[in-house]
Design a protein around this motif. Structure first.
Motif, PDB file in Angstrom:
ATOM      1  N   TRP A  87       0.832  -1.196   0.000  1.00  0.00           N
ATOM      2  CA  TRP A  87       0.000   0.000   0.000  1.00  0.00           C
ATOM      3  C   TRP A  87       0.870   1.250   0.000  1.00  0.00           C
ATOM      4  CZ3 TRP A  87      -5.227  -0.325  -0.385  1.00  0.00           C
ATOM      5  CH2 TRP A  87      -5.839  -1.546  -0.047  1.00  0.00           C
ATOM      6  N   THR A  88       0.421   2.264  -0.738  1.00  0.00           N
ATOM      7  CA  THR A  88       0.964   3.613  -0.623  1.00  0.00           C
ATOM      8  C   THR A  88      -0.081   4.450   0.102  1.00  0.00           C
ATOM      9  OG1 THR A  88       2.279   3.451  -2.641  1.00  0.00           O
ATOM     10  CG2 THR A  88       1.757   5.669  -1.860  1.00  0.00           C
ATOM     11  N   ILE A  89       0.326   5.080   1.210  1.00  0.00           N
ATOM     12  CA  ILE A  89      -0.615   5.751   2.103  1.00  0.00           C
ATOM     13  C   ILE A  89      -0.287   7.233   2.151  1.00  0.00           C
ATOM     14  CG2 ILE A  89      -1.526   5.818   4.465  1.00  0.00           C
ATOM     15  CD1 ILE A  89      -0.297   2.837   4.605  1.00  0.00           C
ATOM     16  N   ARG A  90      -1.238   8.073   1.781  1.00  0.00           N
ATOM     17  CA  ARG A  90      -1.069   9.516   1.859  1.00  0.00           C
ATOM     18  C   ARG A  90      -1.673  10.002   3.177  1.00  0.00           C
ATOM     19  NH1 ARG A  90      -0.186  11.070  -3.599  1.00  0.00           N
ATOM     20  NH2 ARG A  90       1.403   9.556  -4.238  1.00  0.00           N
ATOM     21  N   THR A  91      -0.952  10.867   3.859  1.00  0.00           N
ATOM     22  CA  THR A  91      -1.388  11.315   5.175  1.00  0.00           C
ATOM     23  C   THR A  91      -1.531  12.833   5.219  1.00  0.00           C
ATOM     24  OG1 THR A  91       0.887  11.466   5.960  1.00  0.00           O
ATOM     25  CG2 THR A  91      -0.253   9.382   6.317  1.00  0.00           C
ATOM     26  N   GLU A  92      -2.347  13.292   6.121  1.00  0.00           N
ATOM     27  CA  GLU A  92      -2.549  14.713   6.392  1.00  0.00           C
ATOM     28  C   GLU A  92      -2.489  14.924   7.908  1.00  0.00           C
ATOM     29  OE1 GLU A  92      -6.423  15.611   4.953  1.00  0.00           O
ATOM     30  OE2 GLU A  92      -6.056  14.766   2.981  1.00  0.00           O
ATOM     31  N   PRO A  93      -1.611  15.732   8.459  1.00  0.00           N
ATOM     32  CA  PRO A  93      -0.472  16.383   7.817  1.00  0.00           C
ATOM     33  C   PRO A  93       0.658  15.409   7.537  1.00  0.00           C
ATOM     34  CG  PRO A  93      -0.393  16.754  10.164  1.00  0.00           C
ATOM     35  CD  PRO A  93      -1.681  16.001   9.894  1.00  0.00           C
ATOM     36  N   GLY A  94       1.779  15.901   7.044  1.00  0.00           N
ATOM     37  CA  GLY A  94       2.884  15.026   6.663  1.00  0.00           C
ATOM     38  C   GLY A  94       3.455  14.280   7.845  1.00  0.00           C
ATOM     39  N   VAL A  95       3.496  12.959   7.739  1.00  0.00           N
ATOM     40  CA  VAL A  95       4.003  12.140   8.838  1.00  0.00           C
ATOM     41  C   VAL A  95       5.504  12.315   9.010  1.00  0.00           C
ATOM     42  CG1 VAL A  95       4.362  10.091   7.409  1.00  0.00           C
ATOM     43  CG2 VAL A  95       3.925   9.823   9.842  1.00  0.00           C
ATOM     44  N   PRO A 108       7.354  16.270   0.218  1.00  0.00           N
ATOM     45  CA  PRO A 108       6.196  15.472   0.649  1.00  0.00           C
ATOM     46  C   PRO A 108       6.526  13.990   0.598  1.00  0.00           C
ATOM     47  CG  PRO A 108       5.875  16.201  -1.600  1.00  0.00           C
ATOM     48  CD  PRO A 108       7.152  16.848  -1.125  1.00  0.00           C
ATOM     49  N   ALA A 109       6.012  13.247   1.552  1.00  0.00           N
ATOM     50  CA  ALA A 109       6.382  11.850   1.711  1.00  0.00           C
ATOM     51  C   ALA A 109       5.155  10.945   1.682  1.00  0.00           C
ATOM     52  CB  ALA A 109       7.143  11.641   3.014  1.00  0.00           C
ATOM     53  N   ASP A 110       5.400   9.701   1.304  1.00  0.00           N
ATOM     54  CA  ASP A 110       4.384   8.653   1.375  1.00  0.00           C
ATOM     55  C   ASP A 110       4.743   7.680   2.487  1.00  0.00           C
ATOM     56  OD1 ASP A 110       2.849   9.551  -0.773  1.00  0.00           O
ATOM     57  OD2 ASP A 110       4.032   8.419  -2.230  1.00  0.00           O
ATOM     58  N   LEU A 111       3.732   7.131   3.116  1.00  0.00           N
ATOM     59  CA  LEU A 111       3.911   6.034   4.058  1.00  0.00           C
ATOM     60  C   LEU A 111       3.635   4.750   3.292  1.00  0.00           C
ATOM     61  CD1 LEU A 111       4.424   5.245   7.030  1.00  0.00           C
ATOM     62  CD2 LEU A 111       1.961   5.404   7.403  1.00  0.00           C
ATOM     63  N   ILE A 112       4.633   3.882   3.201  1.00  0.00           N
ATOM     64  CA  ILE A 112       4.538   2.664   2.398  1.00  0.00           C
ATOM     65  C   ILE A 112       4.458   1.461   3.330  1.00  0.00           C
ATOM     66  CG2 ILE A 112       5.593   1.286   0.564  1.00  0.00           C
ATOM     67  CD1 ILE A 112       4.907   4.141  -0.271  1.00  0.00           C
ATOM     68  N   GLN A 113       3.458   0.608   3.126  1.00  0.00           N
ATOM     69  CA  GLN A 113       3.381  -0.649   3.865  1.00  0.00           C
ATOM     70  C   GLN A 113       3.587  -1.803   2.889  1.00  0.00           C
ATOM     71  OE1 GLN A 113      -0.366  -1.753   5.657  1.00  0.00           O
ATOM     72  NE2 GLN A 113       0.551  -3.358   6.893  1.00  0.00           N
ATOM     73  N   ASP A 114       4.572  -2.658   3.184  1.00  0.00           N
ATOM     74  CA  ASP A 114       4.796  -3.857   2.393  1.00  0.00           C
ATOM     75  C   ASP A 114       5.065  -5.016   3.334  1.00  0.00           C
ATOM     76  OD1 ASP A 114       7.413  -3.564   3.263  1.00  0.00           O
ATOM     77  OD2 ASP A 114       8.186  -2.884   1.337  1.00  0.00           O
ATOM     78  N   SER A 115       5.549  -6.119   2.797  1.00  0.00           N
ATOM     79  CA  SER A 115       5.758  -7.315   3.614  1.00  0.00           C
ATOM     80  C   SER A 115       6.848  -7.123   4.663  1.00  0.00           C
ATOM     81  CB  SER A 115       6.120  -8.503   2.710  1.00  0.00           C
ATOM     82  OG  SER A 115       7.301  -8.220   1.967  1.00  0.00           O
ATOM     83  N   GLN A 116       7.713  -6.109   4.484  1.00  0.00           N
ATOM     84  CA  GLN A 116       8.785  -5.870   5.452  1.00  0.00           C
ATOM     85  C   GLN A 116       8.378  -4.924   6.569  1.00  0.00           C
ATOM     86  OE1 GLN A 116      12.776  -5.267   3.686  1.00  0.00           O
ATOM     87  NE2 GLN A 116      11.780  -5.540   1.712  1.00  0.00           N
ATOM     88  N   GLY A 117       7.334  -4.138   6.352  1.00  0.00           N
ATOM     89  CA  GLY A 117       6.900  -3.206   7.383  1.00  0.00           C
ATOM     90  C   GLY A 117       6.475  -1.876   6.793  1.00  0.00           C
TER      91      GLY A 117
END
Length: 229
Positions: A87-95, A108-117
């Motif tokens: 998953w690519t997760i967009r957050t408000e405000p920037g994490v 600006p950054a994305d929060l990425i969830q994959d099999s590693q974390g």
């Protein structure tokens, strides 16, 4: 009338080629299933957390009595995009700005969830894995490090896992994880301590400059985990 041998061979070759082509068209590749929700950082579209920020401002490094400011902040999961790796997760405000000094060049950054974390990755660098924030299967005492885009080395450590968390007289959660994030910038040591509750996500975040606690975020929407007066 019998067909000639060359014509028969040509029809046979065409039939084999057609069968091979159809067989290839029927093969479908399946995307990898998205990772299951993390026990200490469950993410879902539309999820949101309300936090109260307390800031201690010292007029100079020699002052022992700080000025105290407090305000409410609203942290929302803006969107979630499913990809083959997760998953690519967009957050408000920037994490990234919340967790790291100046965002460490990740905004600006994305929060990425994959099999590693969970990873924090600059949006412009799609092929860069980013900075590992939380492993998929953390363990107490686990440590890791990663360079940020600005060249600052980020050091992370799981302080505690599966232990109760209590924030004064306000919050009491039976099962939590404490994550310490350390880095240096312009000769100053910066440290963050992030508490995550099982099935609840962020509980508290403390920001230190040297030994001084400067900022603290605490969840205010954790009923029934908030103690009643």
């Amino acid at each position: 009338m019998k067909s000639s041998a060359p014509a028969t061979a040509l029809r046979l070759l065409l039939a084999l080629a057609l069968g091979f082509s159809l067989g290839r068209c029927q093969v479908k590749t399946r995307a990898a299933p998205p990772p299951s929700p993390h026990p200490y950082l469950p993410i879902e579209p539309g999820g949101a957390w309300t936090l109260q920020l307390t800031h201690w401002e010292y007029p100079s490094r020699f002052d022992s009595m700080p000025l105290v400011f407090a305000r409410e902040e609203f942290f929302r999961i803006g969107s979630m995009e499913q990809r083959p790796e997760g998953w690519t997760i967009r957050t408000e405000p920037g994490v990234a700005s919340l967790l790291f000094l100046g965002g460490l060049g990740l905004e600006p950054a994305d929060l990425i969830q994959d099999s590693q974390g969970f990873w924090l990755r600059e949006q412009a660098k799609k092929k860069d894995p980013g900075v590992l924030l939380l492993p998929a299967s953390p363990s107490a005492g686990q440590t890791w490090s990663a360079p940020a885009p600005t060249g600052i080395e980020v050091q992370c450590r799981v302080l505690t896992l599966g232990e109760p968390f209590s924030a004064g007289t306000r919050i009491e959660v039976p099962d939590a994880l404490a994550l310490e994030i350390n880095f240096q910038s312009e000769g100053q040591a910066e440290r963050r301590v992030l508490w995550l509750g099982r099935g609840l996500g962020p509980l508290s975040l403390e920001a230190y400059t040297g030994p001084r606690l400067l900022d603290q975020w605490q969840r205010t929407d954790l009923y029934p985990f908030i103690r009643q007066p």
